[in-house]
Design a protein around this motif. Structure first.
Motif, short mmCIF file in Angstrom:
data_model
loop_
_atom_site.label_atom_id
_atom_site.label_comp_id
_atom_site.label_asym_id
_atom_site.label_seq_id
_atom_site.Cartn_x
_atom_site.Cartn_y
_atom_site.Cartn_z
N TRP A 145 51.89 -39.72 -33.49
CA TRP A 145 50.95 -39.86 -34.60
C TRP A 145 50.14 -41.14 -34.45
O TRP A 145 50.67 -42.18 -34.09
CB TRP A 145 51.71 -39.94 -35.93
N HIS A 146 48.84 -41.05 -34.74
CA HIS A 146 47.97 -42.24 -34.73
C HIS A 146 47.24 -42.33 -36.06
O HIS A 146 46.37 -41.52 -36.32
CB HIS A 146 46.94 -42.15 -33.61
N PRO A 147 47.59 -43.31 -36.89
CA PRO A 147 46.82 -43.46 -38.13
C PRO A 147 45.51 -44.20 -37.86
O PRO A 147 45.51 -45.21 -37.15
CB PRO A 147 47.76 -44.27 -39.02
N GLU A 148 44.42 -43.67 -38.39
CA GLU A 148 43.13 -44.39 -38.33
C GLU A 148 42.81 -44.82 -39.76
O GLU A 148 42.65 -43.98 -40.63
CB GLU A 148 42.03 -43.47 -37.79
N TRP A 149 42.71 -46.14 -39.96
CA TRP A 149 42.48 -46.66 -41.31
C TRP A 149 41.00 -46.82 -41.58
O TRP A 149 40.25 -47.29 -40.73
CB TRP A 149 43.20 -47.99 -41.48
N ARG A 150 40.61 -46.43 -42.80
CA ARG A 150 39.19 -46.54 -43.18
C ARG A 150 39.09 -47.04 -44.62
O ARG A 150 40.04 -46.92 -45.39
CB ARG A 150 38.52 -45.18 -43.10
N ALA A 151 37.93 -47.55 -44.95
CA ALA A 151 37.69 -47.99 -46.33
C ALA A 151 36.36 -47.43 -46.81
O ALA A 151 35.40 -47.37 -46.06
CB ALA A 151 37.66 -49.52 -46.38
N ASP A 152 36.33 -46.99 -48.07
CA ASP A 152 35.08 -46.55 -48.69
C ASP A 152 34.48 -47.76 -49.39
O ASP A 152 35.11 -48.34 -50.28
CB ASP A 152 35.34 -45.46 -49.73
N VAL A 153 33.27 -48.13 -49.00
CA VAL A 153 32.67 -49.37 -49.51
C VAL A 153 31.28 -49.12 -50.06
O VAL A 153 30.53 -48.28 -49.55
CB VAL A 153 32.56 -50.44 -48.38
N ARG A 154 30.94 -49.83 -51.11
CA ARG A 154 29.58 -49.80 -51.66
C ARG A 154 29.30 -51.17 -52.26
O ARG A 154 30.18 -52.04 -52.27
CB ARG A 154 29.48 -48.72 -52.74
N TYR A 155 28.09 -51.37 -52.75
CA TYR A 155 27.83 -52.58 -53.52
C TYR A 155 28.43 -52.40 -54.90
O TYR A 155 28.35 -51.31 -55.47
CB TYR A 155 26.31 -52.82 -53.65
N GLY A 206 27.38 -43.27 -54.46
CA GLY A 206 27.73 -43.14 -53.06
C GLY A 206 28.64 -44.24 -52.59
O GLY A 206 28.92 -45.21 -53.30
N TYR A 207 29.16 -44.10 -51.39
CA TYR A 207 29.81 -45.19 -50.68
C TYR A 207 29.74 -44.85 -49.21
O TYR A 207 29.45 -43.71 -48.84
CB TYR A 207 31.26 -45.40 -51.13
N LEU A 208 29.99 -45.83 -48.38
CA LEU A 208 30.05 -45.58 -46.95
C LEU A 208 31.51 -45.68 -46.52
O LEU A 208 32.22 -46.59 -46.94
CB LEU A 208 29.21 -46.62 -46.20
N THR A 209 31.95 -44.75 -45.70
CA THR A 209 33.31 -44.81 -45.19
C THR A 209 33.27 -45.55 -43.85
O THR A 209 32.62 -45.10 -42.92
CB THR A 209 33.87 -43.39 -45.01
N MET A 210 33.92 -46.71 -43.81
CA MET A 210 33.86 -47.56 -42.61
C MET A 210 35.23 -47.71 -41.99
O MET A 210 36.22 -47.85 -42.71
CB MET A 210 33.29 -48.94 -42.98
N PRO A 211 35.32 -47.71 -40.65
CA PRO A 211 36.60 -47.91 -39.99
C PRO A 211 37.10 -49.34 -40.24
O PRO A 211 36.30 -50.27 -40.33
CB PRO A 211 36.31 -47.68 -38.51
N MET A 212 38.42 -49.49 -40.37
CA MET A 212 39.00 -50.82 -40.55
C MET A 212 39.51 -51.32 -39.21
O MET A 212 40.13 -50.57 -38.47
CB MET A 212 40.17 -50.76 -41.53
N PRO A 213 39.27 -52.60 -38.91
CA PRO A 213 39.83 -53.14 -37.67
C PRO A 213 41.35 -53.18 -37.76
O PRO A 213 41.93 -53.14 -38.84
CB PRO A 213 39.24 -54.54 -37.59
N GLU A 214 42.00 -53.29 -36.60
CA GLU A 214 43.46 -53.41 -36.54
C GLU A 214 43.90 -54.67 -37.27
O GLU A 214 43.12 -55.59 -37.47
CB GLU A 214 43.90 -53.54 -35.07
N GLY A 215 45.17 -54.68 -37.66
CA GLY A 215 45.72 -55.94 -38.16
C GLY A 215 46.04 -55.92 -39.63
O GLY A 215 46.05 -54.87 -40.26
N GLU A 216 46.25 -57.09 -40.17
CA GLU A 216 46.68 -57.25 -41.55
C GLU A 216 45.62 -56.66 -42.48
O GLU A 216 44.42 -56.95 -42.34
CB GLU A 216 46.88 -58.76 -41.79
N PRO A 217 46.03 -55.81 -43.44
CA PRO A 217 45.05 -55.04 -44.22
C PRO A 217 44.03 -55.88 -45.00
O PRO A 217 42.85 -55.53 -45.01
CB PRO A 217 45.91 -54.21 -45.17
#
Lengths: 681, 637
Positions: free
Chosen positions: A531-541, A547-558
């Motif tokens: 299994w490989h989890p890919e973490w993402r965040a929904d972000v807007r102003y 709306g929001y944009l779904t952006m990939p999260m870099p590795e590491g501490e959340p």
């Protein structure tokens, strides 16, 4: 000999691609679908290919979508918060057309009398305002039991922030209706907006019983074998709208995810083919009989969206492969309005009566008829010669309905019809590229489906695209696509944190929530290798609402990862929407945290291409092009093409269920993978 | 009677540049679709990035393309009709003020008296150039939640002049040759609430017009200026030809209808406000004469001439749905007469912010009622009773998360008017914002300190009839912190009218603490009402008017409404004369026939309120073809 088998069940055809797991030997079949019980069609397709053993069976199906469009799902009840009986029926109070007073909303999946309410209330942060009244739930469940519902959806206001009331109600309902399919909205996906979440939970419940029955029947039929048909000795996997696979046990819980699985698989197939060819920016065009599905692959990744609609007023909030459906297919009708203006679609002649040239009573001109009139479609080679097209009927339809009234020549009218249909597809391509900040001229176009390769070269020229790919097995791309993907689950936890003041405790809870959900998925899908989890965040102003944009999260501490996402957000907003806001105007808000949990499974080899030993004989046809009129064009059988062979336009390349048009000045060449690559200067 | 005015059109008969171009029907269609796609794209961008709830969730915005001289070419598919009809006047006003714009200029504008709608509709207008020549204008209009003035939300029901409403912007340069005009931004920021958020919306609107310029540029590149400009002319000719053709099929005659606003709340006697239309069809021409309408009220209700054009076109397109999109071909084909200084043609500085709930819906409704008469023998699908009216509630209070002041606009969906051949739908928006949506409760509760108590259709709120109107909705809520409320509504008393004996629909309502001793009706002009934490507000919307007498309704449809929980057995008997047998709820045919005969004998209660029958509407005949249509539709669920 053990095969991985992929089957895509569409409304008209059931497509099969089987690949031997060692040798890559590839067998295919296309048989009529057999609604309402689709299993016989699958058996028939298997009978055609005569496999030894099936090591794994993967499948996409339109059954869910059809059940919703035809309102043929389970009798479903909805339990919701007291006072809010009409959230589902009110929907977003919108309508498809501003001025159409004749319009009526399609009937809801749950009629009003099966919507019952119970006392409970959470506030916007998920805190309890009114405790859930268990007796109300018992009474609601009994009301629905009396009505003999087969499925129950439970959706309470603000449950996305706190699922407890829904889960408690679910326990009661399961006790009272032990045979019913029961799901809660927060289990399905805990995203904000009561109508969209209710709609998703209701669609899920509505499909639950039928889909379970169908999957059981299929599983049983595959494992039983049945004399002439190979037996399944391995996993049955189902593909979903997010372009991944689920095990049957997951599919039974989230049947609404199976809708749109075929078109999504087509995009995933297009992605795999073009990745192997080395193209990172690709527009995928799947043009069938009634419509065209258009998707964009950018920087080597297909685009996803967080919400889509099965039909009007039935939004589904599962992440899905982002595609737009345009009313432009082979059967799309061209027509004149009262003022004499020519239009293309969106209505289609479908399979029955079909285009005028089918000779089944259709008299209105379609794209297929226009292609036939221009000589681009070979009447005697349609569907491998199983069905001869009537050129005169096509000419008559275009002459009577378009060319005559407009005072144009037959060919000009036919070319005009195709231009309008291309213009409709062009607007779809704009939607997926220019509207998202991409320049379509920097893309390749991959065209498949029965009608895609006929119109794609002209369409590409219109846009300024220089390369068109027509994959191997263009009529079976969805089935092919299923062979290319992994198991995938999309999980979500709401966060609602402002970028300058991220609360580590809230982030920790959301991460734990996602990890718990991931553990549950993993315990169900045991066939997955890794299994490989890919973490993402929904972000807007902060302050933006819709709306929001779904952006990939870099590795590491959340928390640090989220801060990095927040730093990159302005740039991403600028690419997507063309501007970014100065910091004085607004900071970012992280709306949701998401995990795409990708499960690796054994992948079959690529379908093997069996090139011809030497070029086949080519015939000659008269084909009409703008500017040249009717000219001589080579007419080539695709099966007779060798690797590296070049076909110079004008030419027509035919195969069993698809035709490729190579316009003058263009050159098609055969890649070692078997895919055709057309270079337009 | 006042002075009439000539055609709503500009009289600019065909751009000089359009002549002599050879027309190819395929290219025309490609461009016609292209114009529309450009507007859709521009509107979609705004919806995704704006801040204002009125824009993002309410869809109260529009993106349109106009010719070099200000004639409407196309608009987004789900834009607001109320905006569209004013755009021609807006752009002409800007051209008059800035006859020689430079590339990269962008204007901001909202002046209601000189080409706008009302102050909250902020229009960002961009001339689109090819070389140094203006080819077209792009406009992005968004309803801002606040443009200043004494009342948060700008709607001021107590205003007696525009100076008590909000910021008024004549044509103003916002960006000059690509550079922001800082003074304009400063004026805007200094005069409105939540200036940061509004600046974000302004950026989004600027970008939306820039997008139009880019897209048009692609078409100019591909087809050349002359062909693109000529395609605009061709689209007008096509629409005008279709419209005149359809009007020509109708019998010549004068058709009239009268509707009322509840009252002029700032007049000591609070008199009703009459909106009267005489519509005359002669050959293939139509004239709308509003000169019989009342003079402008003291308070808010009316609108200036551009919005009158918008409302007439809006009502008309509802009766001619095949004519969409709205463009100059239609706007230029209708003749509208009105008296300057009347309630449908107010003059500066009569207040106008409230026209959305005031004159607009009335003008659209009487326009549709006149077309209904003209279509009586031709096509029953063009006959509609009146629909829900806006009752806009502005709520201000501390943001539940940040504590800073937060303002939300609330509006309710409600009942569509009955069609002459089937029921009106429930959960529909007014004609005024037909392209809008409702707002999610879960989103609103995160922004303003309110907690909803209800989202349910209100029983007995529909206008009953052979075909009933849609039901009004109850969206009551509780204050979870101290709030300030301002209501801008109408049709609490004169409710959406029924036709042909159908009853008028239920009222709009705003009641504080209903059912308690402190409870009181706040009315449709409640202004700056302080509401204490814990108070409850009953907030309900209109049902649509009915069509035809209720006692002639198909009993099966009555039974269906009963089983769906919309009405009860008492109402079924009292209003529809449908009597049920015992518990299982089957229809008692004999008792029903008896009761219905009795109901048929009773004269209808004439009047303008809920449950009454509109005296002019009562005279309309049910179209002879309505029956047959109804037969085939009655069983449709």
């Amino acid at each position: 000999m053990a095969y991985t088998v992929a089957v895509d069940i569409g409304g008209t055809f059931t497509d099969l691609v089987a690949v031997e797991r060692e040798t890559g030997e590839t067998l295919t079949a296309k048989v009529p679908s057999t609604p309402p019980d689709f299993v016989p069609g699958v058996s028939e397709a298997l009978r055609r290919v005569e496999l030894g053993a099936i090591a794994q069976f993967r499948h996409a199906t339109t059954i869910g979508t059809n059940a919703i469009i035809e309102r043929a799902g389970a009798k479903t009840g909805l339990i919701t918060t007291r006072g809010f009986r009409d959230v589902l029926l009110a929907g977003r109070a919108n309508k498809p057309d501003l001025y159409d007073s004749d319009w009526d909303p399609p009937p809801p999946l749950v009629p009003r009398r099966l919507i019952v309410t119970v006392r409970e209330r959470l506030d916007h942060a998920g805190r309890v305002v009114t405790e859930l009244d268990d007796e109300d739930v018992v009474a609601a469940a009994r009301t629905l039991a009396e009505e003999q519902v087969e499925a129950v959806a439970i959706c309470f206001l603000n449950s996305f922030m706190n699922p407890d009331h829904e889960l408690r109600a679910k326990q009661v309902v399961e006790r009272e209706l032990p045979d019913a399919f029961v799901c809660t909205s927060a289990e399905v996906l805990p995203e904000i907006r009561e109508f969209e979440r209710t709609s998703t939970a209701v669609a899920n419940a509505y499909l639950g019983p039928r889909m379970s029955t169908y999957l059981e029947a299929l599983d049983e039929a595959l494992r039983a074998g049945n004399g002439s048909v190979a037996q399944l000795d391995g996993e049955l996997l189902v593909s979903h709208s997010g372009g991944g696979l689920m095990t049957v046990s997951s599919a039974r819980e989230l049947p609404a995810r199976i809708c749109q699985s075929g078109p999504a698989a087509g995009v995933m197939g297009a992605h795999a083919v073009t990745q192997r060819l080395g193209y990172d920016n690709v527009i995928s065009l799947d043009m069938g009989g009634t419509s065209a599905d258009i998707a964009a692959i950018t920087a080597g990744r297909p685009a996803f969206r967080s919400e889509w609609s099965i039909a009007f007023n039935i939004p589904i909030i599962f992440p899905a492969v982002d595609l737009v459906t345009i009313g432009a297919g082979g059967g799309t009708i061209a027509w004149l309005d009262e003022s004499g203006a020519l239009h293309s679609g969106p209505m289609s002649a479908g399979a029955v009566p079909g285009p005028a040239s089918y000779g089944r009573g259709g008299s209105e001109p379609t794209n297929t008829d226009a292609n036939l009139v221009l000589g681009r479609l070979r009447p005697e080679q349609f569907l491998g010669g199983q069905m001869e097209l009537d050129v005169e009927a096509a000419e008559r339809a275009i002459a009577d309905r378009v060319a005559g009234p407009l005072g144009m020549s037959l060919e000009e009218a036919a070319a005009g019809i195709l231009r309008l249909s291309n213009a409709a597809m062009l607007s779809g391509i704009r939607l997926m590229t220019t509207q998202r900040g991409y320049d379509p001229r920097e893309f390749s176009l991959i065209a498949f489906g029965g009608a895609g390769a006929l119109q794609a070269p002209d369409l590409a020229r219109e846009i300024g695209i220089e390369r068109v790919v027509v994959p191997l097995l263009p009529g079976l791309m969805s089935a092919r696509g299923i062979l290319e993907v992994n198991v995938r689950h999309d999980l979500l936890e709401p966060l609602f944190q402002r970028g300058t003041s991220i609360d580590p405790e809230r982030v920790r809870r959301a991460v734990e929530g996602l990890e718990a959900k991931a553990r549950e998925v993993k315990s169900r899908d045991t066939s997955v290798d890794a299994w490989h989890p890919e973490w993402r965040a929904d972000v807007r102003y902060f302050g933006q609402i819709s709306g929001y944009l779904t952006m990939p999260m870099p590795e590491g501490e959340p928390v640090a990862a989220l801060e990095e996402v927040v730093r990159r957000f302005g740039e991403e907003h600028a690419r997507e929407f063309g501007y970014e806001l100065p910091p004085s105007v607004s900071e970012a808000e992280i709306v949701n945290l998401r995990t795409a949990l990708v499960g690796e499974i054994s992948r079959p080899p690529e379908p093997a291409f069996q090139p011809a030993a030497e070029s086949g004989a080519s015939k000659v046809a008269q084909v009409w092009f703008p500017g040249t009129g009717r000219i001589e064009a080579a007419c080539v059988d695709r099966e007779g093409l060798a690797v590296g062979e070049r076909v110079e336009g004008p030419a027509i390349i035919t195969e069993w269920d698809s035709t490729t048009m190579v316009p003058p000045g263009a050159v098609a060449s055969v890649h070692s993978s078997g895919d055709l690559v057309i270079a337009l200067e | 009677m006042g002075s009439g005015r000539a055609s709503a059109g500009t009289g600019a008969a065909g751009a000089a540049s359009g002549g002599g171009v050879e027309r190819d029907p395929i290219t025309l269609e490609v461009l016609r679709n292209g114009f529309r796609a450009i507007c859709n794209e521009s509107s979609a961008l705004l919806a995704r990035v704006a801040y204002a709830l009125t824009i993002t969730e309410g869809h109260d915005f529009s993106g349109s393309l106009l010719t070099w001289d200000g004639r409407l070419v196309s608009h987004g598919q789900k834009d607001q009709a109320a905006h569209l009809g004013t755009f021609e006047a807006s752009v002409r006003t800007i051209i008059a003020a800035y006859p020689d714009p430079r590339p990269g200029d962008v204007f901001v504008f909202n002046d209601p008296y000189d080409g706008g709608s009302h102050q909250p509709d902020i229009k960002v207008v961009r001339p689109i150039f090819r070389d140094d020549r203006v080819i077209a204008y792009g406009i992005s209009c968004g309803h801002w939640p606040d443009v200043g003035g004494p009342v948060p939300g700008t709607f001021n029901p107590k205003a007696i002049s525009a100076y008590a409403e909000g910021l008024r912007l004549p044509p103003t340069l916002l960006i000059a040759g690509g550079s922001p005009v800082e003074s304009t931004f400063r004026i805007l920021r200094a005069n409105i609430r939540q200036p940061e958020e509004r600046m974000a919306d302004l950026h989004a609107q600027i970008r939306a017009t820039e997008l139009m310029e880019e897209r048009i540029g692609e078409y100019l590149e591909e087809f050349g200026v002359e062909v693109v400009v000529d395609a605009m002319e061709a689209s007008f000719e096509r629409s005008a030809a279709l419209f005149h053709h359809d009007v020509g099929e109708l019998p010549d005659g004068t058709y009239s209808f009268t509707d009322y606003g509840d009252g002029d709340h700032m007049h000591p006697d609070n008199p009703r406000i009459k909106v009267q239309l005489e519509m005359t069809v002669r050959g293939d021409e139509v004239t709308f004469d509003f000169t019989g309408s009342d003079p402008a009220p003291v308070g808010v209700f009316g609108f200036a001439r551009p919005a009158l054009v918008a409302a007439v076109c809006d009502g008309t397109l509802h009766c001619f749905p095949d004519l969409k999109p709205l463009n100059h071909g239609i706007i230029g084909s209708v003749t509208i007469e009105s008296t300057p200084g009347s309630c449908v043609d107010v003059l500066e500085p009569t207040p106008v912010t409230g026209y959305a709930s005031g004159a607009y819906e009335k003008v659209a409704a009487v326009t549709m009622a006149c077309w209904a008469q003209a279509f009586a023998d031709i096509d029953p699908t063009r006959q509609h009773a009146a629909t829900i009216n806006l009752a806009n509630l502005v709520v201000a209070g501390p943001h539940p998360e940040t504590g800073s002041e937060s303002v939300a606009y609330l509006w309710n969906e409600g009942g569509q008017g009955a069609r002459s051949y089937k029921d009106g739908n429930s959960f529909q928006l007014m004609i005024f914002i037909g392209g809008a949506t409702n707002q999610p409760i879960e989103v609103l509760e995160r922004i303003v300190p309110i907690r909803y108590l209800s989202c349910e259709a209100r029983p007995d709120s529909c206008g009953h009839g052979t075909f009933r109107g849609g039901f009004g909705i109850d969206r009551s809520f509780e204050a979870v912190d101290d709030l300030v409320l301002t209501m801008h509504g109408d049709r609490a008393e004169v409710t959406p009218f029924g036709l042909a004996g159908g009853w008028n629909g239920g009222p709009n309502m705003l009641v504080i603490d209903p059912g308690t001793q402190e409870g009181r009706n706040l009315g449709m002009d409640a202004t700056g009402i302080a509401v204490a934490k814990g108070s409850r507000l009953l907030y309900c919307s209109n049902g649509g008017g009915g069509f035809g007498p209720p006692h002639e309704r198909d009993p099966d449809l009555v039974l269906r409404d009963l089983r769906e929980g919309y009405i009860d057995a008492e109402l079924a008997a009292r209003v529809y004369g449908v009597v049920l047998e015992g518990e299982d709820g089957a229809i008692d045919a004999e008792a029903t026939a008896r009761l219905r005969a009795e109901l048929a004998e009773r004269p209808p209660r004439l009047g303008f309120g809920p449950g009454e029958v509109h005296p002019v509407g009562a005279r309309l005949r049910l179209s002879p073809r309505a029956g047959e249509e109804a037969g085939s539709l009655a069983n449709r669920d």
